[in-house]
Scaffold this active site. Structure first.
Site, PDB file in Angstrom:
ATOM      1  N   ARG A 108     -26.538  15.661  42.243  1.00 14.16           N
ATOM      2  CA  ARG A 108     -25.671  15.757  41.071  1.00 14.16           C
ATOM      3  C   ARG A 108     -26.316  15.134  39.840  1.00 14.16           C
ATOM      4  O   ARG A 108     -26.244  15.681  38.730  1.00 14.16           O
ATOM      5  CB  ARG A 108     -24.324  15.085  41.373  1.00 14.16           C
ATOM      6  CG  ARG A 108     -23.414  15.952  42.198  1.00 14.16           C
ATOM      7  CD  ARG A 108     -22.226  15.190  42.781  1.00 14.16           C
ATOM      8  NE  ARG A 108     -21.265  16.137  43.338  1.00 14.16           N
ATOM      9  CZ  ARG A 108     -21.452  16.863  44.434  1.00 14.16           C
ATOM     10  NH1 ARG A 108     -22.573  16.719  45.122  1.00 14.16           N
ATOM     11  NH2 ARG A 108     -20.548  17.714  44.866  1.00 14.16           N
TER      12      ARG A 108
ATOM     13  N   CYS B 237     -25.913  14.129  48.214  1.00 20.15           N
ATOM     14  CA  CYS B 237     -24.877  14.377  47.216  1.00 20.15           C
ATOM     15  C   CYS B 237     -25.176  13.797  45.836  1.00 20.15           C
ATOM     16  O   CYS B 237     -25.405  14.522  44.875  1.00 20.15           O
ATOM     17  CB  CYS B 237     -23.562  13.819  47.751  1.00 20.15           C
ATOM     18  SG  CYS B 237     -22.210  13.862  46.600  1.00 20.15           S
TER      19      CYS B 237
ATOM     20  N   ASP C 163     -20.796  21.613  48.277  1.00 21.89           N
ATOM     21  CA  ASP C 163     -21.051  20.270  48.795  1.00 21.89           C
ATOM     22  C   ASP C 163     -21.256  20.328  50.311  1.00 21.89           C
ATOM     23  O   ASP C 163     -20.322  20.672  51.050  1.00 21.89           O
ATOM     24  CB  ASP C 163     -19.855  19.374  48.452  1.00 21.89           C
ATOM     25  CG  ASP C 163     -20.146  17.900  48.599  1.00 21.89           C
ATOM     26  OD1 ASP C 163     -21.180  17.545  49.193  1.00 21.89           O
ATOM     27  OD2 ASP C 163     -19.332  17.085  48.127  1.00 21.89           O
ATOM     28  N   ASP C 164     -22.455  20.013  50.770  1.00 22.74           N
ATOM     29  CA  ASP C 164     -22.785  20.000  52.206  1.00 22.74           C
ATOM     30  C   ASP C 164     -22.857  21.400  52.814  1.00 22.74           C
ATOM     31  O   ASP C 164     -22.670  21.553  54.026  1.00 22.74           O
ATOM     32  CB  ASP C 164     -21.784  19.167  53.016  1.00 22.74           C
ATOM     33  CG  ASP C 164     -22.043  17.670  52.931  1.00 22.74           C
ATOM     34  OD1 ASP C 164     -22.919  17.271  52.154  1.00 22.74           O
ATOM     35  OD2 ASP C 164     -21.374  16.914  53.645  1.00 22.74           O
TER      36      ASP C 164
ATOM     37  N   HIS D 276     -17.543  19.742  52.244  1.00 22.69           N
ATOM     38  CA  HIS D 276     -17.772  18.356  52.660  1.00 22.69           C
ATOM     39  C   HIS D 276     -16.614  17.859  53.537  1.00 22.69           C
ATOM     40  O   HIS D 276     -15.473  18.288  53.364  1.00 22.69           O
ATOM     41  CB  HIS D 276     -17.892  17.475  51.417  1.00 22.69           C
ATOM     42  CG  HIS D 276     -18.445  16.109  51.632  1.00 22.69           C
ATOM     43  ND1 HIS D 276     -17.704  15.084  52.182  1.00 22.69           N
ATOM     44  CD2 HIS D 276     -19.665  15.583  51.356  1.00 22.69           C
ATOM     45  CE1 HIS D 276     -18.444  13.987  52.229  1.00 22.69           C
ATOM     46  NE2 HIS D 276     -19.644  14.260  51.739  1.00 22.69           N
TER      47      HIS D 276
ATOM     48  N   LYS E  67     -29.009  17.325  55.995  1.00 28.44           N
ATOM     49  CA  LYS E  67     -28.727  16.428  54.878  1.00 28.44           C
ATOM     50  C   LYS E  67     -29.380  15.063  55.123  1.00 28.44           C
ATOM     51  O   LYS E  67     -29.412  14.596  56.257  1.00 28.44           O
ATOM     52  CB  LYS E  67     -27.209  16.274  54.768  1.00 28.44           C
ATOM     53  CG  LYS E  67     -26.700  15.255  53.766  1.00 28.44           C
ATOM     54  CD  LYS E  67     -25.182  15.189  53.858  1.00 28.44           C
ATOM     55  CE  LYS E  67     -24.596  14.160  52.910  1.00 28.44           C
ATOM     56  NZ  LYS E  67     -23.113  14.110  53.018  1.00 28.44           N
TER      57      LYS E  67
ATOM     58  N   ASP F 290     -25.612  21.081  47.264  1.00 27.79           N
ATOM     59  CA  ASP F 290     -26.240  19.787  46.961  1.00 27.79           C
ATOM     60  C   ASP F 290     -27.173  19.266  48.044  1.00 27.79           C
ATOM     61  O   ASP F 290     -27.978  18.373  47.793  1.00 27.79           O
ATOM     62  CB  ASP F 290     -25.173  18.730  46.633  1.00 27.79           C
ATOM     63  CG  ASP F 290     -24.256  18.412  47.802  1.00 27.79           C
ATOM     64  OD1 ASP F 290     -24.293  19.125  48.830  1.00 27.79           O
ATOM     65  OD2 ASP F 290     -23.484  17.443  47.690  1.00 27.79           O
ATOM     66  N   ASN F 291     -27.074  19.779  49.254  1.00 25.77           N
ATOM     67  CA  ASN F 291     -27.980  19.396  50.334  1.00 25.77           C
ATOM     68  C   ASN F 291     -27.797  20.351  51.492  1.00 25.77           C
ATOM     69  O   ASN F 291     -26.973  21.265  51.430  1.00 25.77           O
ATOM     70  CB  ASN F 291     -27.760  17.945  50.795  1.00 25.77           C
ATOM     71  CG  ASN F 291     -26.310  17.551  51.002  1.00 25.77           C
ATOM     72  OD1 ASN F 291     -25.764  16.729  50.277  1.00 25.77           O
ATOM     73  ND2 ASN F 291     -25.667  18.156  51.990  1.00 25.77           N
TER      74      ASN F 291
ATOM     75  N   LYS G 260     -15.770  17.409  41.755  1.00 19.94           N
ATOM     76  CA  LYS G 260     -16.291  16.124  42.232  1.00 19.94           C
ATOM     77  C   LYS G 260     -17.361  15.596  41.274  1.00 19.94           C
ATOM     78  O   LYS G 260     -18.364  16.250  41.054  1.00 19.94           O
ATOM     79  CB  LYS G 260     -16.864  16.319  43.644  1.00 19.94           C
ATOM     80  CG  LYS G 260     -17.472  15.091  44.281  1.00 19.94           C
ATOM     81  CD  LYS G 260     -17.941  15.415  45.691  1.00 19.94           C
ATOM     82  CE  LYS G 260     -18.668  14.257  46.328  1.00 19.94           C
ATOM     83  NZ  LYS G 260     -19.110  14.562  47.702  1.00 19.94           N
TER      84      LYS G 260
ATOM     85  N   HIS H  12     -18.900  11.905  41.076  1.00 18.49           N
ATOM     86  CA  HIS H  12     -19.762  11.144  41.988  1.00 18.49           C
ATOM     87  C   HIS H  12     -21.110  10.745  41.392  1.00 18.49           C
ATOM     88  O   HIS H  12     -22.126  10.719  42.083  1.00 18.49           O
ATOM     89  CB  HIS H  12     -19.966  11.911  43.299  1.00 18.49           C
ATOM     90  CG  HIS H  12     -20.030  11.008  44.500  1.00 18.49           C
ATOM     91  ND1 HIS H  12     -20.412  11.428  45.754  1.00 18.49           N
ATOM     92  CD2 HIS H  12     -19.763   9.681  44.628  1.00 18.49           C
ATOM     93  CE1 HIS H  12     -20.355  10.430  46.606  1.00 18.49           C
ATOM     94  NE2 HIS H  12     -19.972   9.348  45.945  1.00 18.49           N
TER      95      HIS H  12
END
Length: 540
Positions: free
Chosen positions: A77, A73, A35-36, A221, A370, A327-328, A132, A134
């Protein structure tokens, strides 16, 4: 004659049984989502943070040089879980529901899509997820109702420790107290997701089924949090500054063979203050911020090592496909200064964001971050490990064919012998958008029939072969030859107007088809593109 016939018949029968047995042997599958995490944050992608476990997976598997995510994010997903674009799945932006008149923006995965768990469960897999979620828990879309046999999840994120203000966990649909006896004491999410992932794998093995584990980390993240002993490993190592770190990562990427030496490093974002202009106190603060970020990634890598060790202990590692992506791109929120709050930075009570300087280093060699659809925002590490399925001659290779987050569903269907449905529980299901990546495991070309598209917050792009058309809101289209100029420094739109016309027409068709809408929110610029491009002119 009769004897020979019986021998031949027996041989045919034996081979038939062998083929049936082979066909029935399905690989286990683990999809790990960071994540991130920026493109260059892992050692095997040019970073200096020790990531020996992920590096080893890459060394004994494949590294994708052009793996693309969904720029943010929730959209990523949604696309990973469904194999279609996030707008089609109902999550065209984030978790704000725009209502029934806006089906692409309902803030939850809809019922005209299926998840990887639903599809693989029907193919005989034991399905589990940790981490996560989300993708619409507040609206009632939850893992235990979307095909996962087992789950330990956070509805969104925003914490690493049970003492966090928003910390809340759900075990197979049951909300747990953060000090529940079902959880380890003083748990840390990065370790917890792997711990329960292995517990669920044990259930799959006991059920004599192949397993699918979707392991969705919230690391790295914000708010960045890590054990103090891990943070201390990195304190003082980033006093050289973000500009030098970015240059060092760029040079390492060239040395590794990850990027083409002809791709020039874009000028630094002119909005970010030069490191040399910072006070000693600010340098120490930014060093501390990056040390925490490094510690979070270091701990993430350790958890991957624990996972691999657990698979080997259970004797299933060789038959397990592991896919690792992010994710990014690196996260420049909330702006230049980032955030450094709390009496003890990195603890459960603190809030730390790395800021634009370090985010730019995270996205090396690209620009933007991002949210954006320039390469920095949509490029991710992409590692695939499968000892029993990837020829040894391919180990450690770089794979340059573009891949996209929607390809994961198609790949799982292909390698798992599953069938993607046209209807599910009475609902007509949208066709797959992704393409199976299985052929590239053996060095073959994947059969991508359509371009890859992006839209997020009005930022847009299309990649078709070597060409990429891209524009940040509210820019005009820019055209880049990604093979020769992946760092997007030489805009060829004026030179090839017919290519721009063709790609923009394809984009318009896609935009309407997936139900995307013009973005109407206030937008905070993270990058002064006009100024940066003028500085880039000297590099052409």
């Amino acid at each position: 004659m009769q004897k020979n016939f019986k021998s031949v018949f027996a041989l045919i029968l034996f081979l038939s049984f062998q083929n049936i047995a082979f066909a029935q042997k399905k690989p286990n599958i683990i999809v790990i989502l960071a994540d991130d995490m920026g493109y260059s944050d892992l050692g095997c992608y040019g970073g200096e943070i020790p990531t020996p476990n992920l590096d080893k997976l890459a060394q004994n598997g494949l590294r994708l040089t052009s793996f693309y995510n969904g720029a943010r994010c929730c959209p990523t997903r949604a696309a990973l879980l469904t194999g279609i674009y996030s707008h089609q799945a109902g999550i065209g932006h984030m978790m704000e529901d725009k209502g029934v008149d806006h089906p692409a923006y309902r803030a939850q995965i809809n019922n005209t899509s299926v998840t990887i768990a639903e599809v693989m469960k029907d193919a005989g897999y034991f399905t589990a997820m940790t981490g996560k979620w989300h993708v619409g828990q507040a609206q009632g879309t939850v893992p235990w109702k979307r095909g996962f046999d087992r789950s330990l999840n956070a509805a969104a994120g925003g914490f690493y420790y049970g003492a966090g203000k928003v910390a809340k966990l759900f075990l197979n649909g049951e909300e747990l107290a953060n000090d529940s006896d079902k959880l380890p004491k003083e748990w840390y999410t990065t370790d917890l997701w792997t711990d329960f992932g292995l517990r669920f794998i044990d259930e799959g093995i006991a059920a004599k089924k192949p397993f699918l584990l979707y392991l969705a980390h919230n690391a790295p993240h914000f708010p960045l949090q890590a054990p103090q002993e891990d943070i201390d490993k990195f304190k003082g190592k980033y006093l050289k500054g973000y500009e030098k770190l970015r240059q060092e990562r760029y040079e390492k990427q060239i040395k590794l063979g990850l990027i083409d030496p002809s791709w020039k490093l874009p000028p630094a974002n002119p909005n970010i203050p030069k490191w040399e202009t910072l006070s000693a106190a600010d340098k120490e603060k930014y060093d501390h911020m990056m040390a925490i970020y490094a510690a979070v990634i270091y701990r993430l890598d350790k958890s991957v090592g624990d996972l691999v060790a657990g698979l080997k202990k259970r004797g299933v590692f060789d038959d397990t496909v592991i896919m690792f992506v992010s994710d990014n791109g690196g996260n420049a929120e909330p702006g230049i200064e980032g955030k450094f709050e709390g009496d003890k930075p990195g603890s459960a009570e603190s809030a730390v964001f790395i800021g634009q300087g370090w985010a730019e280093a995270a996205c090396t060699p690209f620009w933007a971050y991002k949210h954006h659809t320039h390469e920095g925002g949509i490029s991710s590490p992409g590692i695939i490990s499968w000892p029993a399925g990837i020829p040894a001659s391919r180990n450690g290779k770089f794979e340059k064919q573009p891949a996209h987050i929607t390809d994961i569903m198609a790949t799982l269907v292909d390698i798992g012998g599953a069938k993607y449905p046209t209807t599910y529980h009475g609902n007509t299901i949208q066709p797959l958008e992704g393409t199976s990546l299985k052929p590239l495991l053996s060095g073959k070309s994947i059969n991508r029939k359509n371009p890859i598209f992006w839209e997020h917050e009005g930022n847009r792009a299309i990649r078709d072969g070597k060409w990429k058309l891209v524009a940040e809101r509210p820019e005009e289209w820019q055209l880049y030859d990604i093979d020769k100029d992946r760092t997007e420094l030489v805009d060829l739109a004026a030179k090839y107007p017919d290519v721009v016309k063709d790609l923009s027409a394809k984009y318009d068709v896609w935009f309407k088809r997936v139900g995307a809408e013009p973005y109407d929110r206030n937008f905070k610029w993270f990058y002064d593109y006009d100024k940066a491009k003028k500085e880039a002119a000297s590099l052409k």
